[in-house]
Write an enzyme that holds these catalytic residues in place. Structure first.
Site, mmCIF file in Angstrom:
data_model
loop_
_atom_site.group_PDB
_atom_site.id
_atom_site.type_symbol
_atom_site.label_atom_id
_atom_site.label_comp_id
_atom_site.label_asym_id
_atom_site.label_seq_id
_atom_site.Cartn_x
_atom_site.Cartn_y
_atom_site.Cartn_z
ATOM 1 N N HIS A 136 -9.318 8.553 3.105
ATOM 2 C CA HIS A 136 -8.671 9.148 1.930
ATOM 3 C C HIS A 136 -7.173 8.839 1.928
ATOM 4 O O HIS A 136 -6.365 9.587 2.468
ATOM 5 C CB HIS A 136 -8.891 10.660 1.940
ATOM 6 C CG HIS A 136 -8.529 11.330 0.654
ATOM 7 N ND1 HIS A 136 -9.262 12.365 0.129
ATOM 8 C CD2 HIS A 136 -7.521 11.131 -0.222
ATOM 9 C CE1 HIS A 136 -8.724 12.761 -1.004
ATOM 10 N NE2 HIS A 136 -7.648 12.020 -1.236
ATOM 11 N N HIS B 97 -3.850 6.949 -0.647
ATOM 12 C CA HIS B 97 -3.387 6.446 -1.943
ATOM 13 C C HIS B 97 -2.323 5.387 -1.676
ATOM 14 O O HIS B 97 -1.241 5.708 -1.179
ATOM 15 C CB HIS B 97 -2.795 7.578 -2.775
ATOM 16 C CG HIS B 97 -3.752 8.692 -3.048
ATOM 17 N ND1 HIS B 97 -4.474 8.782 -4.214
ATOM 18 C CD2 HIS B 97 -4.108 9.761 -2.300
ATOM 19 C CE1 HIS B 97 -5.243 9.868 -4.181
ATOM 20 N NE2 HIS B 97 -5.037 10.474 -3.021
ATOM 21 N N PHE B 98 -2.631 4.143 -1.991
ATOM 22 C CA PHE B 98 -1.660 3.062 -1.795
ATOM 23 C C PHE B 98 -0.998 2.636 -3.108
ATOM 24 O O PHE B 98 -0.152 1.744 -3.115
ATOM 25 C CB PHE B 98 -2.301 1.867 -1.090
ATOM 26 C CG PHE B 98 -2.432 2.059 0.404
ATOM 27 C CD1 PHE B 98 -1.956 3.197 1.034
ATOM 28 C CD2 PHE B 98 -3.043 1.084 1.179
ATOM 29 C CE1 PHE B 98 -2.086 3.370 2.402
ATOM 30 C CE2 PHE B 98 -3.162 1.241 2.564
ATOM 31 C CZ PHE B 98 -2.683 2.390 3.178
ATOM 32 N N ARG B 99 -1.409 3.247 -4.238
ATOM 33 C CA ARG B 99 -0.684 3.206 -5.511
ATOM 34 C C ARG B 99 -0.655 1.860 -6.216
ATOM 35 O O ARG B 99 -0.177 1.785 -7.345
ATOM 36 C CB ARG B 99 0.766 3.671 -5.311
ATOM 37 C CG ARG B 99 0.922 5.027 -4.640
ATOM 38 C CD ARG B 99 0.268 6.142 -5.401
ATOM 39 N NE ARG B 99 0.647 7.470 -4.897
ATOM 40 C CZ ARG B 99 0.014 8.584 -5.220
ATOM 41 N NH1 ARG B 99 -1.037 8.552 -6.034
ATOM 42 N NH2 ARG B 99 0.417 9.745 -4.723
ATOM 43 N N ASN C 241 -2.104 18.952 -3.358
ATOM 44 C CA ASN C 241 -3.275 19.535 -4.012
ATOM 45 C C ASN C 241 -4.542 19.045 -3.326
ATOM 46 O O ASN C 241 -4.791 17.841 -3.319
ATOM 47 C CB ASN C 241 -3.298 19.136 -5.492
ATOM 48 C CG ASN C 241 -4.381 19.855 -6.271
ATOM 49 O OD1 ASN C 241 -4.895 20.871 -5.828
ATOM 50 N ND2 ASN C 241 -4.730 19.321 -7.429
ATOM 51 N N ASP D 207 -5.060 12.119 3.262
ATOM 52 C CA ASP D 207 -4.694 12.185 1.840
ATOM 53 C C ASP D 207 -3.258 11.693 1.663
ATOM 54 O O ASP D 207 -2.458 12.284 0.940
ATOM 55 C CB ASP D 207 -4.864 13.602 1.288
ATOM 56 C CG ASP D 207 -4.794 13.654 -0.238
ATOM 57 O OD1 ASP D 207 -4.747 12.588 -0.871
ATOM 58 O OD2 ASP D 207 -4.780 14.772 -0.796
ATOM 59 N N PHE E 22 2.559 16.262 -6.962
ATOM 60 C CA PHE E 22 1.637 16.629 -5.885
ATOM 61 C C PHE E 22 1.494 15.477 -4.892
ATOM 62 O O PHE E 22 1.299 14.332 -5.295
ATOM 63 C CB PHE E 22 0.246 16.932 -6.448
ATOM 64 C CG PHE E 22 0.118 18.264 -7.120
ATOM 65 C CD1 PHE E 22 0.192 19.436 -6.386
ATOM 66 C CD2 PHE E 22 -0.088 18.350 -8.485
ATOM 67 C CE1 PHE E 22 0.042 20.671 -6.996
ATOM 68 C CE2 PHE E 22 -0.233 19.570 -9.112
ATOM 69 C CZ PHE E 22 -0.160 20.740 -8.369
#
Length: 424
Positions: A58, A60-62, A275, A302, A320
């Site tokens: 999990h 996030h590399f955007r 979140n 995350d 977030f």
């Protein structure tokens, strides 16, 4: 190039043994007794831990779409610095991976820029919004680890059932960010002590556990493999515990911040906003119990980088998400293993390296003779203070800023190639 790691404590066969590890032609070779081996480079690892490369399901590399926050290059560098050799990237991107064409943009960037293995998710819904029609799951399935709309809960039970049935036919898992939007408060911040102090309603625990409750029933009905993202409430732990006892094919993860913090420690700073939120001490303790008894299957960070400006607006108005790849192992090793004795080092390795690969179709795994050399070297006694200025990630927001921790990652090998090494 052949590299010999000598005198280290190598984690193999689910236990540590003092031995040498030769990394040659991308493979690992374990020797029962130390001795002279041919190598181009020899590294003395006395007192060090040599473990399987960590895996995070999990992150996030955007990129594509939001490269000002993070890129494949900077995200994978941060992962390597944290000891990770494989991660799974979430689909809140532009274009979203809801079609093969949209996914291909990300796959091209991964192939070009990543230092480690990245296995992307496909979106559940066409707009990655938890509400629209299903994505083109059939064309995505061969290229993704699972399907999720992370960041959004799938709001319709009928839509989730439809997704589960299709995912099962494609031999893929449904992975859920569980959040019932009808149960959210006015301004979405942390529920509990801090929200009450500010006089506003936060993100309720029920918004998470009600959707988990719905989804485990659907998983039982459809037979689909189901995984719950970043669980944060005591009710969620108990729902999953009971679902497992009844034979539902369900697993879950939680994050380091939910295991070592509670809402009484929050500050009015963007680096404490994520979140789901950090919740009560009772929730934290229930998560720790679930970790110890096996209800919680794995730990995921995350990792969610944002720009400095987006995280500078206090806890009410900041975006977030916090970063976590470069702090996860030392924070958990320091608090859960060394300080609290909640779990063993071996259990932590299982939660962060082996269990993710047992549940998800990911490369890497245990250190065995001839296995691909995805290996991390850690100094368990090295202490340091977490300083975001040292991060390789573009994101600098972490609730662990200023913490003194132990367990420093010294080297990370992906398929035998060093992708991170501490400068001596």
């Amino acid at each position: 190039m052949a590299i010999l790691l000598t005198n280290g404590n190598v984690y193999c066969d689910r236990g540590f043994q003092r031995t040498d590890l030769l990394i040659s032609e991308g493979r690992s070779f374990v020797f029962e007794k130390p001795g002279l081996r041919h190598a181009d480079r020899t590294i003395d690892c006395k007192g060090k831990l040599i473990i399987p490369g960590l895996a995070d399901v999990h992150v996030h590399f955007r990129e594509p779409g939001f490269s000002y926050k993070e890129t494949i290059r900077t995200g994978s560098a941060a992962a390597a610095a944290g000891g990770y050799t494989c991660v799974c990237t979430m689909p809140n991107l532009n274009p979203a991976p809801s079609t093969k064409e949209g996914l291909q943009v990300q796959l091209n960037l991964i192939r070009r820029d990543s230092l480690i293995d990245i296995v992307p998710y496909g979106a559940i819904t066409a707009e990655q919004d938890g509400r629209s029609r299903l994505s083109d799951m059939e064309s995505l399935a061969p290229f993704v680890c699972a399907f999720t709309d992370d960041g959004r809960g799938v709001q319709s039970g009928a839509r989730m059932e439809e997704a589960m049935r299709l995912a099962k036919s494609l031999h893929r898992m449904i992975v859920a960010h569980c959040e019932d939007e009808s149960l959210l408060g006015g301004r979405a911040i942390h529920d509990g002590v801090y929200a009450k102090k500010l006089g506003v309603r936060g993100i309720s625990s029920e918004s998470e556990w009600r959707q988990v409750e719905r989804d485990v029933e659907l998983a039982a009905k459809t037979g689909c493999a189901y995984h719950v993202c970043h669980i944060s409430t005591k009710e969620t732990v108990e729902i999953i515990r009971q679902a497992k006892k009844s034979g539902v094919d369900v697993s879950c993860e939680t994050g380091p911040h939910y295991l070592v913090l509670c809402d009484e420690e929050l500050q009015d700073l963007g680096r404490f906003k994520m979140n789901p939120p950090i919740r009560s001490a009772d929730d934290r303790d229930a998560l720790r119990e679930g970790l110890a008894d096996g209800t919680i299957d794995m730990i995921a960070t995350d990792h969610a980088p944002h720009s400095a400006e987006e995280k500078s607006r206090g806890i009410l108005d900041s975006a977030f998400g916090v970063v976590g790849l470069e702090t996860a192992f030392p924070v958990l090793y320091s608090r859960l293993v060394r300080q609290d004795g909640l779990i063993t080092t071996e259990k932590l390795i299982d939660l962060m390296a082996l269990a993710p690969r047992q549940r998800f179709p990911l490369p890497g795994g245990p250190i065995t003779d001839g296995a691909r050399a995805d290996v991390t070297v850690i100094d368990p006694e090295a202490s340091f203070v977490i300083n975001p200025a040292d991060f390789r990630s573009k994101g600098k927001a972490t609730p662990f800023e200023g913490w003194e921790v132990q367990g420093k990652v010294l080297m990370t090998f992906r398929a035998g190639t060093p992708v991170y090494e501490v400068e001596q």
